[in-house]
Design an enzyme around this catalytic site. Structure first.
Site, mmCIF file in Angstrom:
data_model
loop_
_atom_site.group_PDB
_atom_site.id
_atom_site.type_symbol
_atom_site.label_atom_id
_atom_site.label_comp_id
_atom_site.label_asym_id
_atom_site.label_seq_id
_atom_site.Cartn_x
_atom_site.Cartn_y
_atom_site.Cartn_z
ATOM 1 C CD GLU A 121 57.315 -42.930 -10.852
ATOM 2 O OE1 GLU A 121 57.542 -42.551 -12.030
ATOM 3 O OE2 GLU A 121 57.999 -43.804 -10.280
ATOM 4 C CG PHE A 123 70.419 -45.175 -4.544
ATOM 5 C CD1 PHE A 123 70.840 -44.880 -5.832
ATOM 6 C CD2 PHE A 123 69.376 -46.066 -4.380
ATOM 7 C CE1 PHE A 123 70.238 -45.467 -6.928
ATOM 8 C CE2 PHE A 123 68.764 -46.671 -5.472
ATOM 9 C CZ PHE A 123 69.204 -46.364 -6.754
ATOM 10 C CD GLN A 124 66.072 -44.730 -6.643
ATOM 11 O OE1 GLN A 124 65.353 -45.302 -5.828
ATOM 12 N NE2 GLN A 124 65.965 -44.919 -7.956
ATOM 13 C CE LYS A 134 63.650 -49.743 2.450
ATOM 14 N NZ LYS A 134 64.595 -50.302 1.461
ATOM 15 C CG MET A 184 46.745 -23.726 -28.455
ATOM 16 S SD MET A 184 45.349 -22.822 -29.110
ATOM 17 C CE MET A 184 44.005 -23.469 -28.138
HETATM 18 C C1 FAD Z 1 44.708 -23.840 -24.037
HETATM 19 C C2 FAD Z 1 43.909 -23.223 -22.932
HETATM 20 C C3 FAD Z 1 42.961 -22.269 -23.215
HETATM 21 C C4 FAD Z 1 42.158 -21.725 -22.218
HETATM 22 N N1 FAD Z 1 41.165 -20.855 -22.571
HETATM 23 C C5 FAD Z 1 40.248 -20.495 -21.630
HETATM 24 C C6 FAD Z 1 39.079 -19.744 -21.987
HETATM 25 O O1 FAD Z 1 38.866 -19.379 -23.130
HETATM 26 N N2 FAD Z 1 38.186 -19.456 -21.019
HETATM 27 C C7 FAD Z 1 38.365 -19.864 -19.721
HETATM 28 O O2 FAD Z 1 37.503 -19.625 -18.889
HETATM 29 N N3 FAD Z 1 39.471 -20.529 -19.360
HETATM 30 C C8 FAD Z 1 40.402 -20.870 -20.277
HETATM 31 N N4 FAD Z 1 41.489 -21.613 -19.897
HETATM 32 C C9 FAD Z 1 41.628 -21.984 -18.477
HETATM 33 C C10 FAD Z 1 42.304 -20.907 -17.651
HETATM 34 O O3 FAD Z 1 43.692 -20.969 -17.837
HETATM 35 C C11 FAD Z 1 41.967 -21.074 -16.149
HETATM 36 O O4 FAD Z 1 42.327 -22.355 -15.721
HETATM 37 C C12 FAD Z 1 40.498 -20.911 -15.844
HETATM 38 O O5 FAD Z 1 39.964 -19.789 -16.509
HETATM 39 C C13 FAD Z 1 40.292 -20.743 -14.345
HETATM 40 O O6 FAD Z 1 38.977 -21.035 -14.029
HETATM 41 P P1 FAD Z 1 38.274 -20.484 -12.732
HETATM 42 O O7 FAD Z 1 38.340 -19.000 -12.683
HETATM 43 O O8 FAD Z 1 36.953 -21.118 -12.679
HETATM 44 O O9 FAD Z 1 39.213 -20.910 -11.528
HETATM 45 P P2 FAD Z 1 39.640 -22.260 -10.837
HETATM 46 O O10 FAD Z 1 41.067 -22.479 -11.122
HETATM 47 O O11 FAD Z 1 38.691 -23.352 -11.042
HETATM 48 O O12 FAD Z 1 39.598 -21.728 -9.335
HETATM 49 C C14 FAD Z 1 38.488 -21.857 -8.541
HETATM 50 C C15 FAD Z 1 38.300 -20.655 -7.653
HETATM 51 O O13 FAD Z 1 37.233 -20.987 -6.774
HETATM 52 C C16 FAD Z 1 37.635 -20.889 -5.430
HETATM 53 N N5 FAD Z 1 37.025 -21.958 -4.674
HETATM 54 C C17 FAD Z 1 37.394 -23.247 -4.565
HETATM 55 N N6 FAD Z 1 36.561 -23.924 -3.764
HETATM 56 C C18 FAD Z 1 35.634 -23.037 -3.344
HETATM 57 C C19 FAD Z 1 34.501 -23.132 -2.487
HETATM 58 N N7 FAD Z 1 34.150 -24.277 -1.905
HETATM 59 N N8 FAD Z 1 33.778 -22.024 -2.275
HETATM 60 C C20 FAD Z 1 34.122 -20.848 -2.858
HETATM 61 N N9 FAD Z 1 35.162 -20.700 -3.678
HETATM 62 C C21 FAD Z 1 35.921 -21.791 -3.922
HETATM 63 C C22 FAD Z 1 39.144 -20.965 -5.441
HETATM 64 O O14 FAD Z 1 39.662 -20.284 -4.323
HETATM 65 C C23 FAD Z 1 39.484 -20.303 -6.775
HETATM 66 O O15 FAD Z 1 39.598 -18.912 -6.631
HETATM 67 C C24 FAD Z 1 42.337 -22.126 -20.878
HETATM 68 C C25 FAD Z 1 43.318 -23.055 -20.578
HETATM 69 C C26 FAD Z 1 44.093 -23.629 -21.583
HETATM 70 C C27 FAD Z 1 45.112 -24.650 -21.219
HETATM 71 C C1 TPP Z 2 53.609 -30.421 -21.245
HETATM 72 C C2 TPP Z 2 53.292 -29.318 -22.192
HETATM 73 N N1 TPP Z 2 54.229 -28.925 -23.092
HETATM 74 C C3 TPP Z 2 53.959 -27.922 -23.978
HETATM 75 C C4 TPP Z 2 52.744 -27.294 -23.966
HETATM 76 C C5 TPP Z 2 52.445 -26.174 -24.951
HETATM 77 N N2 TPP Z 2 51.355 -26.552 -25.855
HETATM 78 C C6 TPP Z 2 50.079 -26.159 -25.651
HETATM 79 S S1 TPP Z 2 49.022 -26.762 -26.774
HETATM 80 C C7 TPP Z 2 50.237 -27.570 -27.593
HETATM 81 C C8 TPP Z 2 49.958 -28.386 -28.809
HETATM 82 C C9 TPP Z 2 49.117 -29.569 -28.521
HETATM 83 O O1 TPP Z 2 49.086 -30.392 -29.651
HETATM 84 P P1 TPP Z 2 48.020 -31.547 -29.818
HETATM 85 O O2 TPP Z 2 47.999 -32.379 -28.590
HETATM 86 O O3 TPP Z 2 48.254 -32.245 -31.096
HETATM 87 O O4 TPP Z 2 46.653 -30.760 -29.814
HETATM 88 P P2 TPP Z 2 46.007 -29.796 -30.952
HETATM 89 O O5 TPP Z 2 46.269 -28.391 -30.493
HETATM 90 O O6 TPP Z 2 46.650 -30.113 -32.246
HETATM 91 O O7 TPP Z 2 44.562 -30.133 -30.908
HETATM 92 C C10 TPP Z 2 51.475 -27.329 -26.985
HETATM 93 C C11 TPP Z 2 52.772 -27.845 -27.456
HETATM 94 C C12 TPP Z 2 51.815 -27.722 -22.992
HETATM 95 N N3 TPP Z 2 50.626 -27.140 -22.867
HETATM 96 N N4 TPP Z 2 52.111 -28.744 -22.152
#
Ligand code: FAD
Ligand code: TPP
Ligand code: MG
Lengths: 564, 163
Positions: A50, A112-113, A162, A477
């Protein structure tokens, strides 16, 4: 005529224009599945878990702008979907999730469930409903779609006991809907927009910082028009990539923790920051005390709660980004004042100096395949036209940095929740929505194993996804952080006992390839793309020690990047 | 700063837990929370007392407004308002103390609503500060039980919270 709840459910989806539902059956939803079987307007895609149903619906939504729809059973079906719901919630993705529930008479009896799905999902949905009376079912479904898709989009859960799906009621699906307690803003305040324009035109060192709101708000066209009119530099968040063409010269790359030097330096040094549909996430601001120290800030967002949440702003504009940008463009065209060309020239000169640092360069004199090179080659081979989904980790950052998205809705990743396991199921949703397009899933050997069972779904529905496994043998990472901040103590970041991915792909009825030499990368990708109707699992054995640069360490400002 | 926020919500199951969940999930303080139906059975009115900096209070009102079931809300402290809380307090009342406690109740315009040989139960209504003061005024050793309703409030004059 009276219909059963299950028939009402199916008819409501038809009226709503739903074409695909991602789901998994079980006791509490059997009546609904039975009704599904007796119609042919809505197709049901049977996933293998799911969580994947929710991610697939999410990918479907991100790539089309239409809400994704999920159907799961009560109890474990519902709890399995929660990760996918939370993922959509964090990234503001429109989705409606229907869960079965035990019969109303049994609710609260530890039946159940039975789980309190409304209670469990409350903190990670835009709204949720428990339908207690079949008479309310159609209206509730209508409300769910309305809420999910308007204002700041998000997932809505509808829990259906249900007996509600077996009892009968008159069917009426309202075309329009009005709720006194929910009235999303449809127009930005004209005076605030005017104030913003004046500030923008007075800027010496302006900077556009735009995010996922421009993608979900369907405002890429207006953004491009305004940016061109102004000749301002522009950066996108991870969620905003593609809303402004990455190959355009005004684009300075992504910003934030793994953003480019030029994007982050431009942010740090700008005097007017124009934030549009972006939410000042901590991965973007770094240390908020040091964030944009010399800037006046304009912020356009549809959600008032996003404004001045993390960083207080000078000119807030609450409104939908497409309308606000359109109004801005109109006012700019009418305005006698023009951007300060001399100041902009100097500003661009400075930015181009930062750009010349070439912060994304990586060494290629290595026996190993470089992950960056794989992404660059994928870009070349697909001519930049693929839909690219990703999982979470280093590979996600390499994908964001090296695949140059020129169009919105093409880059599909979990930014806010950072959910490993998102890549493959979301690619299924994208491929279902775009059967003729190339869909690539850039993943890692860690992430792909979190929803690997979906290879079976891909076979059943003939989804020819191209899986690019950037296999570094590490939770890369995590390993990178351990290298930088835990003196290289690699606690549980090493992936032992990896499966033979080629055989695994083959066991699921797909094509598997393993690529270990840099010179084979392009040929392999080309060959895989030729297999138009097959899923190809490409296991790239890459440099296990590669890190993502630049990087802003925790607590640092945007001008304090680690550059290699 | 202490704020009294009044909220009109759709009278739906779970409305209360949406508000309570929001406060715990986002780490906001709740000092008190009261909720009851209004003259319109489709609406319930909630009054909550919270503390925080201006910035936090702004986020709280925005986040509350974002809840789909919230129809309208008002920060009472943005204008003149009346605040009331009711307390029922059971105190030991024997010998000399019995007269003393009755006098104290009179001073605070409290009413003795239940009596035994050794006890008084007193009803006091007023601002939270007044109720605090009453408790202070009574010897702690004599207090057997205290129950407070939580704060409710209404704006003065024309300002009103209604649909
Ligand atoms: C491993 C990892 C590394 C990351 N590194 C980076 C990084 O280096 N740089 C980076 O940027 N991010 C990075 N992120 C992502 C970060 O965590 C955030 O998800 C991201 O920065 C949020 O993007 P955003 O500000 O565009 O917001 P979003 O989450 O896309 O939010 C959108 C915003 O727009 C608004 N909005 C929605 N619809 C409308 C509309 N119709 N009109 C006006 N406003 C609207 C919402 O209210 C909200 O405030 C990383 C994530 C991971 C998992
Ligand atoms: C469900 C979940 N568990 C743990 C993490 C923490 N986490 C972020 S990146 C990462 C490693 C990812 O490994 P891989 O998919 O091999 O990608 P790589 O960084 O090696 O490119 C982990 C464990 C996460 N983001 N999501
Ligand atoms: Mg890895």
């Amino acid at each position: 005529m009276e219909l059963t709840g299950a028939e009402i459910f199916v008819r409501s989806l038809e009226e709503q224009g739903v074409k695909h539902v991602f789901g998994y059956p079980g006791g509490a939803v059997l009546p609904i599945y039975d009704a599904f079987d007796q119609q042919d307007k809505v197709e049901h895609i049977l996933v293998r878990h799911e969580q994947a149903a929710a991610h697939a619906a999410d990918g479907y939504a991100r790539s089309t702008g239409r809400p994704g729809v999920v159907l799961v059973t009560s109890g474990p079906g519902a709890t399995n979907a929660v990760t996918g719901i939370a993922t959509a919630y964090m990234d503001s993705i429109p989705m409606v999730v229907f869960s079965g529930q035990v019969p109303t008479a049994l609710i609260g009896n530890d039946a159940f469930q039975e789980v309190d799905n409304v209670g469990i999902t409350r903190p990670c949905v835009k709204h949720n409903f428990l339908v207690k009376d079949v008479k309310d079912l159609a209206l509730t479904i209508r409300k769910a779609f309305y809420i999910a898709t308007t204002g700041r989009p998000g997932p809505v859960v509808v829990d259906i006991p249900k007996d509600v799906s077996t009892l009968k009621a008159e069917f009426h699906y309202p075309k329009r809907i009005k709720m006194r307690s929910y009235n999303p803003v449809t127009k930005g305040h004209p005076r605030q927009i005017k104030k913003a324009i004046e500030l923008m035109l007075s800027a010496k060192r302006p900077m556009l910082y735009t995010g996922g709101g421009v993608v979900v708000g369907n405002a890429s066209k207006q953004l491009v028009e305004m940016t061109k009119l102004l000749n301002f530099p522009i950066t996108n968040t991870l969620m905003g990539l593609g809303a402004y063409p990455a190959t355009d010269k005004q684009f300075v790359g992504m910003l934030g923790m793994h953003g480019t030097y030029e994007a982050n330096m431009s942010m740090h040094n700008c005097d007017v920051l124009i934030a549009i549909g972006a939410r000042f996430d901590d991965r973007v601001t770094g240390n908020v005390e040091k964030f944009c120290p010399t800037a006046k800030i304009i912020h356009v967002d549809i959600d008032p709660a996003s404004i001045s949440k993390n960083v207080s702003v000078d000119v807030p504009i609450v409104g939908p980004v497409d309308q606000v940008l359109k109004e801005m463009v109109a006012q700019l065209k009418d305005s006698k004042a023009k951007p300060d060309a001399a100041a902009l020239k100097a500003w661009w000169k400075q930015i181009n100096e930062w750009r010349a640092m070439d912060c994304l360069k990586y060494s290629t004199d290595c026996e190993h395949i470089k992950p960056q090179a794989v992404v660059e080659t994928l870009y070349k081979v697909t001519k930049g036209n693929a839909f690219v989904t990703s999982d979470v980790g280093q590979h996600q950052m390499f994908a964001a940095q090296f695949y140059k998205f020129d169009k919105p809705n093409r880059w599909i990743n979990s930014g806010g929740l950072g959910t490993m396991g998102f890549g493959l199921p979301s690619a299924m949703g994208v491929q279902v929505a775009h059967p003729k397009s190339t869909v690539a899933c850039i993943t890692g050997e860690g992430s792909i194993q979190m929803c690997i069972q979906e290879l079976s779904t891909c076979l059943q529905y003939g989804l020819p996804i191209k899986i690019i496994n950037l296999n570094n043998g590490f939770l890369g990472m995590v390993r990178q952080w351990q290298e930088f901040f835990y003196q290289g103590r690699y606690a549980s970041s090493y992936m032992e006992s990896l499966p033979d991915f080629v055989k695994l792909a083959e066991a699921y009825g797909h094509v598997g390839m393993q690529i270990s030499k840099p010179e084979d990368v392009e040929g392999a990708l080309k060959e895989a793309m030729k297999l138009k109707d097959r899923l190809v699992f490409m296991d790239f054995l890459i440099d296990p020690s590669e890190n993502v640069y630049p990087m802003i360490p925790a607590g640092a400002g945007l001008n304090e990047m680690i550059l290699v | 700063m202490r704020h009294i926020i009044s909220i009109l919500m759709e009278n739906e199951a779970g409305a209360l837990s949406r508000v309570a969940g929001l406060f715990s999930a986002r780490g906001y303080n709740i000092e008190s929370l009261t909720v009851a139906a209004t003259e319109d059975p489709s609406l319930s009115r909630m009054t909550l007392v919270t503390t925080g900096t201006d910035q936090i209070i702004e986020q709280i009102t925005k986040q509350l407004n974002k809840l789909i079931d919230v129809v309208k809300l008002m920060d009472m402290c943005e204008g003149e308002h009346i605040e009331r809380e009711m307390m029922l307090i059971k105190v030991r009342a024997v010998d000399k103390g019995r007269e003393e406690i009755k006098r104290m109740a009179d001073i605070f315009r409290g009413r003795i609503i239940d009596v035994t040989d050794a006890l008084y139960t007193i009803e006091v209504t007023g601002t939270s500060g007044k109720l605090d003061a009453f408790i202070e005024a009574i010897d702690a050793a004599d207090i057997i039980e205290v129950v407070r309703s939580g704060v409710t409030g209404i704006a003065r004059g024309e300002r009103a919270l209604h649909v």
